[in-house]
Write an enzyme that holds these catalytic residues in place. Structure first.
Site, PDB file in Angstrom:
ATOM      1  N   LYS A  42       8.295  41.718  87.166  1.00 20.23           N
ATOM      2  CA  LYS A  42       9.071  41.358  85.996  1.00 20.23           C
ATOM      3  C   LYS A  42       9.870  42.547  85.472  1.00 20.23           C
ATOM      4  CE  LYS A  42       5.346  38.338  84.376  1.00 20.23           C
ATOM      5  NZ  LYS A  42       4.308  38.216  83.330  1.00 20.23           N
ATOM      6  N   GLU A  98      15.213  47.716  90.841  1.00 22.45           N
ATOM      7  CA  GLU A  98      13.817  47.957  90.453  1.00 22.45           C
ATOM      8  C   GLU A  98      13.792  48.732  89.140  1.00 22.45           C
ATOM      9  OE1 GLU A  98      10.887  47.248  90.415  1.00 22.45           O
ATOM     10  OE2 GLU A  98       9.662  48.269  91.910  1.00 22.45           O
ATOM     11  N   ASP A  99      12.729  48.544  88.361  1.00 27.50           N
ATOM     12  CA  ASP A  99      12.616  49.289  87.107  1.00 27.50           C
ATOM     13  C   ASP A  99      12.300  50.764  87.353  1.00 27.50           C
ATOM     14  OD1 ASP A  99      10.061  48.752  88.057  1.00 27.50           O
ATOM     15  OD2 ASP A  99       9.288  47.953  86.164  1.00 27.50           O
ATOM     16  N   ASP A 102       7.719  54.890  91.786  1.00 32.05           N
ATOM     17  CA  ASP A 102       6.618  55.812  91.542  1.00 32.05           C
ATOM     18  C   ASP A 102       6.167  56.345  92.908  1.00 32.05           C
ATOM     19  OD1 ASP A 102       4.586  57.109  90.157  1.00 32.05           O
ATOM     20  OD2 ASP A 102       3.363  55.344  89.882  1.00 32.05           O
ATOM     21  N   LYS A 130      10.229  58.646  89.654  1.00 28.04           N
ATOM     22  CA  LYS A 130       9.265  59.738  89.463  1.00 28.04           C
ATOM     23  C   LYS A 130       9.102  60.455  90.795  1.00 28.04           C
ATOM     24  CE  LYS A 130       6.210  57.195  86.300  1.00 28.04           C
ATOM     25  NZ  LYS A 130       4.852  56.615  86.242  1.00 28.04           N
ATOM     26  N   PHE A 151       3.331  57.813  82.238  1.00 32.99           N
ATOM     27  CA  PHE A 151       3.374  56.352  82.241  1.00 32.99           C
ATOM     28  C   PHE A 151       4.261  55.904  81.086  1.00 32.99           C
ATOM     29  CE2 PHE A 151       2.214  51.958  81.837  1.00 32.99           C
ATOM     30  CZ  PHE A 151       2.091  51.570  83.166  1.00 32.99           C
ATOM     31  N   ARG A 164       7.441  45.214  76.929  1.00 34.52           N
ATOM     32  CA  ARG A 164       8.642  45.059  77.772  1.00 34.52           C
ATOM     33  C   ARG A 164       9.905  44.937  76.921  1.00 34.52           C
ATOM     34  NH1 ARG A 164       7.039  43.957  83.050  1.00 34.52           N
ATOM     35  NH2 ARG A 164       5.146  42.741  83.291  1.00 34.52           N
TER      36      ARG A 164
HETATM   37  P1  5GP Z   1       5.168  52.248  93.220  1.00 31.27           P
HETATM   38  O1  5GP Z   1       4.852  51.194  94.222  1.00 31.27           O
HETATM   39  O2  5GP Z   1       6.486  52.938  93.472  1.00 31.27           O
HETATM   40  O3  5GP Z   1       4.029  53.223  93.080  1.00 31.27           O
HETATM   41  O4  5GP Z   1       5.199  51.557  91.815  1.00 31.27           O
HETATM   42  C1  5GP Z   1       6.229  50.767  91.409  1.00 31.27           C
HETATM   43  C2  5GP Z   1       5.776  49.821  90.340  1.00 31.27           C
HETATM   44  O5  5GP Z   1       4.691  50.363  89.606  1.00 31.27           O
HETATM   45  C3  5GP Z   1       6.872  49.583  89.329  1.00 31.27           C
HETATM   46  O6  5GP Z   1       7.667  48.490  89.675  1.00 31.27           O
HETATM   47  C4  5GP Z   1       6.072  49.324  88.072  1.00 31.27           C
HETATM   48  O7  5GP Z   1       5.697  47.974  88.014  1.00 31.27           O
HETATM   49  C5  5GP Z   1       4.826  50.144  88.232  1.00 31.27           C
HETATM   50  N1  5GP Z   1       4.941  51.450  87.565  1.00 31.27           N
HETATM   51  C6  5GP Z   1       5.031  52.680  88.138  1.00 31.27           C
HETATM   52  N2  5GP Z   1       5.122  53.631  87.201  1.00 31.27           N
HETATM   53  C7  5GP Z   1       5.127  52.988  86.012  1.00 31.27           C
HETATM   54  C8  5GP Z   1       5.224  53.435  84.648  1.00 31.27           C
HETATM   55  O8  5GP Z   1       5.345  54.626  84.309  1.00 31.27           O
HETATM   56  N3  5GP Z   1       5.213  52.454  83.708  1.00 31.27           N
HETATM   57  C9  5GP Z   1       5.085  51.139  84.002  1.00 31.27           C
HETATM   58  N4  5GP Z   1       5.066  50.288  82.992  1.00 31.27           N
HETATM   59  N5  5GP Z   1       4.988  50.686  85.259  1.00 31.27           N
HETATM   60  C10 5GP Z   1       5.002  51.612  86.253  1.00 31.27           C
END
Ligand code: 5GP
Length: 175
Positions: A42, A98-99, A102, A130, A151, A164
């Site tokens: 979302k 993508e938002d 990470d 990040k 975070f 959100r």
């Molecule tokens: P990744 O697979 O790159 O580790 O994580 C991506 C997903 O993790 C993002 O789409 C998000 O849903 C969640 N995520 C990663 N870091 C954060 C953060 O700092 N805040 C929030 N709310 N979600 C995060």
């Protein structure tokens, strides 16, 4: 709810300016192409809504939803598609929105699945990045902001489905 948004990391005006810049680049890069903007639910819904309204091109919008962190703030590395695309992307120019990136595991997984459908191209646009948390190598062609490994919530990003709707990106802090 133990944790709450604390200090503002990226304010409304800064978000606004950067989304404008990204939309201008996308408008230039995708002229005369066949653009499908795919949002990852979302978290990307606010960013995507602001972005596409500033892209001055014909385009279509679709969404995928994946299982995410649940109520935790730690990446499990486990990703599962729970809502697939409605559109056929074969031969289309796909921009995945993508938002936040990470570890990169979520995007790597989704991009791999979508590439199997043979789009003409597939690029990634992420509001936040990040770099220090990265576990896999993925190219984010359009990136809003590099941020430290904190975070964050707001502007689409949640903590246990809360926050959100905040119009800024804030750092989650223990209450
Ligand atoms: P990744 O697979 O790159 O580790 O994580 C991506 C997903 O993790 C993002 O789409 C998000 O849903 C969640 N995520 C990663 N870091 C954060 C953060 O700092 N805040 C929030 N709310 N979600 C995060």
């Amino acid at each position: 709810m133990k944790a709450k948004p604390g200090r503002v990391l990226i304010g409304r005006r800064e978000l606004d300016r950067r989304v404008d810049e990204l939309a201008r680049r996308i408008t230039e890069d995708y002229r005369d192409r066949d653009l499908v903007v795919v949002g990852i639910l979302k978290g990307a819904f606010v960013f995507l809504a602001d972005l596409v309204r500033r892209v001055d091109l014909p385009l279509e919008v679709d969404f995928v939803a994946v299982s995410s962190y649940g109520k935790d703030t730690e990446s499990s590395g486990v990703v599962r598609i729970i809502k697939d695309l409605d559109l056929d992307i074969r031969g289309r120019d796909v921009l995945l929105v993508e938002d936040i990136v990470d570890t990169g595991l979520t995007l790597q997984y989704i991009a791999r699945i979508l590439r199997q459908r043979e789009p003409a191209s597939l690029e990634i646009c992420a509001l936040l990045n990040k770099p220090e948390a990265r576990k896999v190598d993925i190219e984010v062609k359009y990136c809003g902001f590099d941020i430290p490994p904190l975070f964050v919530v707001g502007y689409g990003l949640d903590y246990a489905e809360h926050y959100r709707h905040l119009p800024y990106v804030g750092v989650l802090e223990e209450a």
